[in-house]
Design an enzyme around this catalytic site. Structure first.
Site, PDB file in Angstrom:
ATOM      1  N   ILE A 222     -30.427  -2.847  -3.669  1.00 58.48           N
ATOM      2  CA  ILE A 222     -31.077  -1.859  -2.817  1.00 58.48           C
ATOM      3  C   ILE A 222     -30.095  -0.710  -2.618  1.00 58.48           C
ATOM      4  O   ILE A 222     -29.099  -0.840  -1.896  1.00 58.48           O
ATOM      5  CB  ILE A 222     -31.480  -2.485  -1.463  1.00 58.48           C
ATOM      6  N   GLU A 223     -30.369   0.400  -3.292  1.00 54.10           N
ATOM      7  CA  GLU A 223     -29.442   1.521  -3.257  1.00 54.10           C
ATOM      8  C   GLU A 223     -29.786   2.495  -2.138  1.00 54.10           C
ATOM      9  O   GLU A 223     -30.871   2.427  -1.542  1.00 54.10           O
ATOM     10  CB  GLU A 223     -29.470   2.249  -4.614  1.00 54.10           C
TER      11      GLU A 223
ATOM     12  N   GLU B  67     -27.172  -9.820  -5.302  1.00 54.51           N
ATOM     13  CA  GLU B  67     -26.647 -11.103  -4.825  1.00 54.51           C
ATOM     14  C   GLU B  67     -26.599 -11.189  -3.295  1.00 54.51           C
ATOM     15  O   GLU B  67     -27.044 -12.178  -2.719  1.00 54.51           O
ATOM     16  CB  GLU B  67     -25.270 -11.375  -5.447  1.00 54.51           C
TER      17      GLU B  67
HETATM   18 ZN   LIG Z   1     -22.232  -6.901  -6.631  1.00 56.18          ZN
END
Ligand SMILES: [Zn+2]
Length: 130
Positions: free
Chosen positions: A42-43, A54
Protein backbone atom coordinates in the site's frame (compact mmCIF):
# COMPACT_ATOMS: atom_id res chain seq x y z
CA UNK A 1 3.37 -26.79 -0.09
CA UNK A 2 0.68 -25.19 0.18
CA UNK A 3 -0.77 -24.47 -3.18
CA UNK A 4 -3.49 -22.57 -1.34
CA UNK A 5 -0.91 -20.20 0.14
CA UNK A 6 0.46 -19.34 -3.30
CA UNK A 7 -3.06 -18.75 -4.59
CA UNK A 8 -3.91 -16.58 -1.60
CA UNK A 9 -0.80 -14.44 -2.16
CA UNK A 10 -1.59 -14.12 -5.86
CA UNK A 11 -5.18 -13.15 -5.11
CA UNK A 12 -4.04 -10.61 -2.52
CA UNK A 13 -1.78 -8.93 -5.07
CA UNK A 14 -4.90 -7.72 -6.90
CA UNK A 15 -5.62 -5.44 -3.95
CA UNK A 16 -2.26 -3.66 -4.08
CA UNK A 17 -2.33 0.12 -4.06
CA UNK A 18 0.78 0.74 -6.11
CA UNK A 19 0.11 3.75 -8.36
CA UNK A 20 3.66 5.07 -7.96
CA UNK A 21 5.88 2.04 -8.40
CA UNK A 22 3.29 0.17 -10.50
CA UNK A 23 4.71 -2.85 -8.74
CA UNK A 24 1.98 -4.92 -7.09
CA UNK A 25 3.11 -7.39 -4.45
CA UNK A 26 1.07 -9.96 -2.55
CA UNK A 27 1.80 -11.95 0.60
CA UNK A 28 0.00 -14.75 2.42
CA UNK A 29 0.64 -16.15 5.87
CA UNK A 30 -0.51 -19.47 7.27
CA UNK A 31 -0.71 -18.68 10.96
CA UNK A 32 -0.76 -20.76 14.12
CA UNK A 33 -4.56 -20.67 14.12
CA UNK A 34 -4.52 -22.47 10.73
CA UNK A 35 -6.03 -19.44 9.02
CA UNK A 36 -4.54 -17.66 6.05
CA UNK A 37 -3.91 -13.91 6.32
CA UNK A 38 -3.08 -11.96 3.19
CA UNK A 39 -1.71 -8.57 2.33
CA UNK A 40 -0.64 -6.32 -0.50
CA UNK A 41 1.66 -3.33 -0.71
CA UNK A 42 0.00 0.00 0.00
CA UNK A 43 1.89 3.01 -1.29
CA UNK A 44 1.54 6.67 -0.50
CA UNK A 45 2.51 9.72 -2.52
CA UNK A 46 4.80 10.51 0.38
CA UNK A 47 6.85 7.49 -0.58
CA UNK A 48 8.41 6.47 2.75
CA UNK A 49 4.93 6.39 4.25
CA UNK A 50 3.84 3.38 2.21
CA UNK A 51 4.42 -0.20 3.24
CA UNK A 52 5.05 -3.64 1.81
CA UNK A 53 2.68 -6.58 1.38
CA UNK A 54 4.26 -8.55 4.22
CA UNK A 55 3.45 -6.09 7.04
CA UNK A 56 -0.11 -5.82 5.73
CA UNK A 57 -0.50 -9.58 6.15
CA UNK A 58 1.25 -9.52 9.54
CA UNK A 59 -1.10 -6.77 10.70
CA UNK A 60 -4.15 -8.78 9.73
CA UNK A 61 -2.71 -11.87 11.42
CA UNK A 62 -2.16 -10.00 14.68
CA UNK A 63 -5.55 -8.30 14.55
CA UNK A 64 -7.12 -11.68 13.81
CA UNK A 65 -5.73 -13.02 17.07
CA UNK A 66 -2.94 -15.25 15.73
CA UNK A 67 0.67 -14.74 16.81
CA UNK A 68 2.99 -17.01 14.84
CA UNK A 69 3.77 -17.43 11.15
CA UNK A 70 3.80 -21.13 10.22
CA UNK A 71 4.68 -20.47 6.57
CA UNK A 72 4.46 -17.56 4.17
CA UNK A 73 4.29 -16.92 0.43
CA UNK A 74 5.33 -13.75 -1.40
CA UNK A 75 4.68 -12.88 -5.02
CA UNK A 76 5.25 -9.81 -7.21
CA UNK A 77 3.70 -9.18 -10.57
CA UNK A 78 6.83 -7.94 -12.31
CA UNK A 79 9.56 -10.00 -10.71
CA UNK A 80 10.54 -13.61 -11.31
CA UNK A 81 11.14 -13.82 -7.55
CA UNK A 82 10.26 -11.37 -4.82
CA UNK A 83 12.38 -11.93 -1.73
CA UNK A 84 11.15 -9.81 1.18
CA UNK A 85 13.09 -6.55 1.62
CA UNK A 86 15.41 -6.12 4.59
CA UNK A 87 12.86 -4.37 6.76
CA UNK A 88 10.26 -7.03 6.08
CA UNK A 89 12.72 -9.82 6.92
CA UNK A 90 13.05 -8.30 10.37
CA UNK A 91 9.27 -7.87 10.68
CA UNK A 92 8.61 -11.48 9.63
CA UNK A 93 11.30 -12.87 11.93
CA UNK A 94 9.56 -11.36 14.95
CA UNK A 95 6.67 -13.78 14.38
CA UNK A 96 8.49 -16.71 12.78
CA UNK A 97 11.05 -19.36 13.68
CA UNK A 98 14.42 -19.96 12.08
CA UNK A 99 12.97 -22.91 10.17
CA UNK A 100 9.80 -21.12 9.02
CA UNK A 101 9.51 -21.57 5.27
CA UNK A 102 9.09 -18.55 3.02
CA UNK A 103 7.89 -19.37 -0.48
CA UNK A 104 9.07 -17.04 -3.23
CA UNK A 105 6.56 -17.28 -6.06
CA UNK A 106 6.04 -16.19 -9.60
CA UNK A 107 2.64 -16.07 -11.27
CA UNK A 108 2.67 -19.83 -11.87
CA UNK A 109 3.68 -21.11 -8.46
CA UNK A 110 6.48 -21.50 -5.95
CA UNK A 111 9.87 -20.89 -7.53
CA UNK A 112 12.08 -21.03 -4.47
CA UNK A 113 11.68 -21.98 -0.83
CA UNK A 114 13.88 -20.37 1.81
CA UNK A 115 13.90 -20.62 5.58
CA UNK A 116 13.81 -17.56 7.79
CA UNK A 117 17.37 -18.39 8.85
CA UNK A 118 18.49 -18.28 5.22
CA UNK A 119 16.70 -14.98 4.62
CA UNK A 120 17.95 -13.31 7.78
CA UNK A 121 20.94 -15.00 9.37
CA UNK A 122 22.26 -13.49 12.58
CA UNK A 123 19.01 -11.62 13.02
CA UNK A 124 18.27 -9.13 15.75
CA UNK A 125 16.24 -11.32 18.07
CA UNK A 126 13.91 -11.19 20.96
CA UNK A 127 13.02 -14.15 23.08
CA UNK A 128 9.81 -12.49 24.21
CA UNK A 129 7.66 -14.29 21.67
CA UNK A 130 9.60 -17.53 21.90
ZN1 LIG B 1 9.29 -5.08 2.48
Amino acid sequence: MSHDLFEAARDAMVHAHAPYSKFPVGAAIRADDDKIYTGANIENISFPQGWCAEPTAISLMIMGGARRIVEMAVIAEKMPLCPPCGGCRQKISEFASKDTKIYLCDEVGVKKTMTMEELLPASFETEVLG
